[in-house]
Design a protein around this motif. Structure first.
Motif, PDB file in Angstrom:
ATOM      1  N   ILE A 364       5.182  -1.393  41.858  1.00 29.68           N
ATOM      2  CA  ILE A 364       5.116  -0.385  43.383  1.00 29.68           C
ATOM      3  C   ILE A 364       5.871   0.759  43.181  1.00 29.68           C
ATOM      4  CG2 ILE A 364       5.397  -0.601  45.825  1.00 29.68           C
ATOM      5  CD1 ILE A 364       4.555  -3.568  45.726  1.00 29.68           C
ATOM      6  N   LEU A 365       7.041   0.738  42.927  1.00 27.01           N
ATOM      7  CA  LEU A 365       8.108   1.916  42.818  1.00 27.01           C
ATOM      8  C   LEU A 365       7.574   2.822  41.882  1.00 27.01           C
ATOM      9  CD1 LEU A 365      10.553   3.256  43.800  1.00 27.01           C
ATOM     10  CD2 LEU A 365      11.929   1.864  42.043  1.00 27.01           C
ATOM     11  N   TRP A 366       7.023   2.467  40.615  1.00 27.00           N
ATOM     12  CA  TRP A 366       6.533   3.167  39.491  1.00 27.00           C
ATOM     13  C   TRP A 366       5.353   4.212  40.285  1.00 27.00           C
ATOM     14  CZ3 TRP A 366       7.921   6.485  36.230  1.00 27.00           C
ATOM     15  CH2 TRP A 366       8.834   6.251  35.236  1.00 27.00           C
ATOM     16  N   TRP A 367       4.358   3.282  40.853  1.00 24.75           N
ATOM     17  CA  TRP A 367       3.419   4.252  41.365  1.00 24.75           C
ATOM     18  C   TRP A 367       3.755   4.860  42.311  1.00 24.75           C
ATOM     19  CZ3 TRP A 367       0.287   3.508  46.124  1.00 24.75           C
ATOM     20  CH2 TRP A 367      -0.801   3.735  46.191  1.00 24.75           C
ATOM     21  N   LEU A 368       4.598   4.526  43.404  1.00 25.69           N
ATOM     22  CA  LEU A 368       4.974   5.695  44.342  1.00 25.69           C
ATOM     23  C   LEU A 368       5.608   6.868  43.630  1.00 25.69           C
ATOM     24  CD1 LEU A 368       6.448   3.174  47.164  1.00 25.69           C
ATOM     25  CD2 LEU A 368       4.209   4.504  47.345  1.00 25.69           C
ATOM     26  N   ILE A 369       6.352   6.673  42.637  1.00 27.04           N
ATOM     27  CA  ILE A 369       7.288   7.781  41.969  1.00 27.04           C
ATOM     28  C   ILE A 369       5.982   8.523  41.105  1.00 27.04           C
ATOM     29  CG2 ILE A 369       8.657   8.514  40.087  1.00 27.04           C
ATOM     30  CD1 ILE A 369      10.416   6.057  40.781  1.00 27.04           C
ATOM     31  N   ALA A 370       5.044   7.958  40.517  1.00 30.39           N
ATOM     32  CA  ALA A 370       4.079   8.548  39.660  1.00 30.39           C
ATOM     33  C   ALA A 370       3.071   9.407  40.721  1.00 30.39           C
ATOM     34  CB  ALA A 370       3.123   7.636  39.003  1.00 30.39           C
ATOM     35  N   ILE A 371       2.805   9.217  41.813  1.00 31.00           N
ATOM     36  CA  ILE A 371       2.096  10.194  42.523  1.00 31.00           C
ATOM     37  C   ILE A 371       2.402  11.356  42.646  1.00 31.00           C
ATOM     38  CG2 ILE A 371       1.175  10.223  44.966  1.00 31.00           C
ATOM     39  CD1 ILE A 371       0.847   7.206  45.326  1.00 31.00           C
ATOM     40  N   PRO A 372       3.578  11.753  43.331  1.00 31.81           N
ATOM     41  CA  PRO A 372       4.099  13.094  43.225  1.00 31.81           C
ATOM     42  C   PRO A 372       4.304  13.665  41.763  1.00 31.81           C
ATOM     43  CG  PRO A 372       6.021  11.692  43.892  1.00 31.81           C
ATOM     44  CD  PRO A 372       4.622  10.974  43.877  1.00 31.81           C
ATOM     45  N   THR A 373       4.674  12.967  40.942  1.00 27.16           N
ATOM     46  CA  THR A 373       4.998  13.162  39.399  1.00 27.16           C
ATOM     47  C   THR A 373       3.691  13.748  39.068  1.00 27.16           C
ATOM     48  OG1 THR A 373       6.689  11.570  39.229  1.00 27.16           O
ATOM     49  CG2 THR A 373       5.600  12.562  37.114  1.00 27.16           C
ATOM     50  N   ILE A 374       2.581  13.304  39.065  1.00 23.59           N
ATOM     51  CA  ILE A 374       1.351  13.840  38.540  1.00 23.59           C
ATOM     52  C   ILE A 374       1.028  15.290  39.266  1.00 23.59           C
ATOM     53  CG2 ILE A 374      -1.268  13.394  38.142  1.00 23.59           C
ATOM     54  CD1 ILE A 374       0.404  11.523  36.392  1.00 23.59           C
ATOM     55  N   ARG A 375       1.096  15.225  40.657  1.00 26.13           N
ATOM     56  CA  ARG A 375       0.745  16.522  41.122  1.00 26.13           C
ATOM     57  C   ARG A 375       1.695  17.669  40.786  1.00 26.13           C
ATOM     58  NH1 ARG A 375      -3.755  17.122  42.412  1.00 26.13           N
ATOM     59  NH2 ARG A 375      -3.202  18.532  44.328  1.00 26.13           N
ATOM     60  N   GLU A 376       3.273  17.240  40.429  1.00 32.70           N
ATOM     61  CA  GLU A 376       4.124  18.020  40.197  1.00 32.70           C
ATOM     62  C   GLU A 376       3.711  18.727  38.479  1.00 32.70           C
ATOM     63  OE1 GLU A 376       7.956  17.088  42.779  1.00 32.70           O
ATOM     64  OE2 GLU A 376       7.786  16.666  40.414  1.00 32.70           O
ATOM     65  N   SER A 397      11.079  10.917  36.551  1.00 33.20           N
ATOM     66  CA  SER A 397      10.108   9.877  35.958  1.00 33.20           C
ATOM     67  C   SER A 397      10.619   9.863  34.470  1.00 33.20           C
ATOM     68  CB  SER A 397       8.776  10.400  35.949  1.00 33.20           C
ATOM     69  OG  SER A 397       8.449  10.297  37.388  1.00 33.20           O
ATOM     70  N   LEU A 398      10.768  10.959  33.771  1.00 35.27           N
ATOM     71  CA  LEU A 398      11.159  11.133  32.389  1.00 35.27           C
ATOM     72  C   LEU A 398      12.414  10.272  32.231  1.00 35.27           C
ATOM     73  CD1 LEU A 398      10.175  12.017  29.470  1.00 35.27           C
ATOM     74  CD2 LEU A 398      11.169  14.074  29.801  1.00 35.27           C
ATOM     75  N   ALA A 399      13.321  10.655  33.107  1.00 32.41           N
ATOM     76  CA  ALA A 399      14.825  10.254  32.738  1.00 32.41           C
ATOM     77  C   ALA A 399      14.748   8.608  32.980  1.00 32.41           C
ATOM     78  CB  ALA A 399      15.853  10.669  33.873  1.00 32.41           C
ATOM     79  N   ILE A 400      13.814   7.854  34.027  1.00 31.71           N
ATOM     80  CA  ILE A 400      13.836   6.535  34.206  1.00 31.71           C
ATOM     81  C   ILE A 400      13.114   5.880  33.019  1.00 31.71           C
ATOM     82  CG2 ILE A 400      12.752   4.772  35.488  1.00 31.71           C
ATOM     83  CD1 ILE A 400      13.089   6.610  38.132  1.00 31.71           C
ATOM     84  N   CYS A 401      12.150   6.703  32.612  1.00 33.18           N
ATOM     85  CA  CYS A 401      11.351   6.209  31.093  1.00 33.18           C
ATOM     86  C   CYS A 401      12.229   5.984  29.948  1.00 33.18           C
ATOM     87  CB  CYS A 401      10.039   7.050  30.958  1.00 33.18           C
ATOM     88  SG  CYS A 401       9.123   6.691  29.418  1.00 33.18           S
TER      89      CYS A 401
END
Length: 455
Positions: A364-376, A397-401
């Protein structure tokens, strides 16, 4: 052009400063953009929250009752202090962190997500500096059932249809691909990711028993049924909302009942209106006024629309626009698949069972992070400025990955004794060489076209 692009990607619109004259064609201050019933949510309440937070800290820490606080054990006090530290940091992020390009349901929600991402990154960094055994025992502080070695389930050992269809991963596949479709909004990329992850499972099945699936489970159930249905549902969600704007005037400002139902600035398609129609037949039997029913239904739709994105534009990735854009889009796919692979390797290395709530919380946290990440990231690719930088969520996102991948590499050392099959090494080496030749030929062809245009 730049202003249009920022507006298209749903950047937060700052209201013009109020003037004494008021009026004007586009006039109005910031208050006119919000319903008076909810406008207080968009006003700063930093001092009020600070005072309330200070009172909570006094109560939770026992600052006015040291004798009562001394009754807690050292371990309990440390845990309470760590959670309080995280809560204070998240409160600060919610109130003071910079806003993102997303504004729905409220900019503060995405500031909170930004704070959660930072906390997750810091926690992963702490975990990276532990050894494997200590990290597994540390997980007990997050959930009491962890820290115990668990057998990894192999899906290739039992190919019975009943055992596979009624598995928790079936629902996870459908919901996961629906969420990815809503984020990425591009059929080609979604199918590349779908097939690509099945290739990843095939590649690492010698390392994780969880990836040992029956052939029909991988091809038919995963790709052609679960992934397809999730992608289909997600793209239909995007298509339904695409191009439909809801500019509702506050209900408290409407002069009449009909005005409260459909304001003069409200634009609504017939398909959206008929979402409420099935209820009419039920209410009609009770002879309830249709106007009142329509007003209530439309009021509900207006309220729920606050929790949908302000813009449902399809992200234009254009992977074949040029070699550089192809590499940039391919990089996005690689990061996506790495994040998904990290899920399984983290579970294996840290002894986390699939049904543990921590797995769900992370997704769920990754999904919430990915929503603005994709737009950015999409805005970054479409930006034509010579000097530009990625957004905060892209960086996080890249740092966490990367940190998740480092944890998997460090804690997985010595756990995987089976070597990669020779045919897989040959296959991926051939794919890499073919991709390199393709990009070089493509770049050379574009260079020749450019030289001919110069002549």
């Amino acid at each position: 052009m730049e202003a249009k692009q920022r507006a298209r990607h749903g950047e937060e619109r700052r209201p013009p400063p109020a003037t004494d004259g008021g009026g004007g064609g586009g006039g109005g201050g910031g208050a006119e953009e919000y319903d008076p019933w909810t406008a207080w949510l968009y006003k700063p309440h930093t001092i009020s929250v600070l005072l309330v937070g200070a009172c909570l800290l006094i109560w939770a820490s026992g600052a006015l009752n040291p004798e009562g606080a001394a009754s807690h054990s050292s371990v309990t006090s440390i845990k309470r202090g760590v959670w309080a530290m995280i809560a204070v940091f998240l409160a600060y992020c919610t109130l003071q962190a910079p806003s993102t390009i997303l504004i729905r349901p409220h900019p503060a929600v995405w500031r909170l997500v930004h704070g959660l991402a930072v906390v997750y990154l810091v926690a992963l960094t702490f975990l990276l500096f532990q050894n494997r055994d200590d990290a597994r025992q540390f997980m007990k502080h997050l959930h009491p059932d962890l820290g115990v070695e668990l057998p990894e389930r192999s899906y290739g050992a039992d190919c019975r249809l009943y055992e596979t269809l009624f598995d928790e991963f079936v629902i996870a596949h459908i919901l996961g691909w629906w969420g990815k479709a809503v984020m990425i909004r591009n059929q080609l990329l979604l199918w590349v990711l779908s097939i690509g992850f099945e290739l990843m499972e095939l590649t690492f099945r010698h390392m994780l028993p969880n990836f040992n699936e029956c052939w029909w489970d991988s091809i038919i159930l995963d790709i052609l049924i679960c992934n397809w249905f999730g992608i289909w549902a997600g793209m239909h969600t995007v298509r339904y909302f695409d191009g439909k704007t809801y500019e509702w005037v506050g209900l408290s400002r409407q002069p009449s009942i009909m005005g409260k139902g459909l304001g003069p600035r409200a634009t609504m398609s017939f398909s959206s209106y008929y979402l409420c129609r099935p209820w009419e037949s039920f209410f009609h039997r009770d002879k309830i006024n249709k106007t009142s029913m329509n007003r209530d239904c439309l009021e509900l739709k207006r309220s729920l629309s606050q929790f949908t994105p302000a813009q449902w534009d399809k992200d234009q990735w254009h992977p074949f626009m040029g070699p550089l854009r192809f590499i940039q889009v391919l990089f996005l796919c690689v990061v996506f698949m790495t994040v998904e692979l990290n899920t399984f390797f983290l579970k294996f290395c840290l002894w986390i069972p699939p049904r543990n709530p921590l797995v769900v919380y992370r997704l769920i946290l990754w999904w919430l992070i990915a929503i603005p990440t994709i737009r950015e990231y999409n805005s970054y690719l479409q930006d034509s400025k010579p000097v530009k930088k990625v957004g905060a969520f892209c960086w996080l996102s890249l740092a966490i990955c990367i940190v998740e991948l480092l944890i998997c590499m460090k804690f997985g050392h010595g756990l995987f004794n089976d070597p990669m099959p020779t045919w897989l090494i040959i296959f991926w080496s051939s794919v890499g060489i073919a991709l390199l030749i393709f990009l070089l030929a493509w770049s050379w062809r574009n260079h020749q076209k450019f030289r001919r245009k110069q002549l």
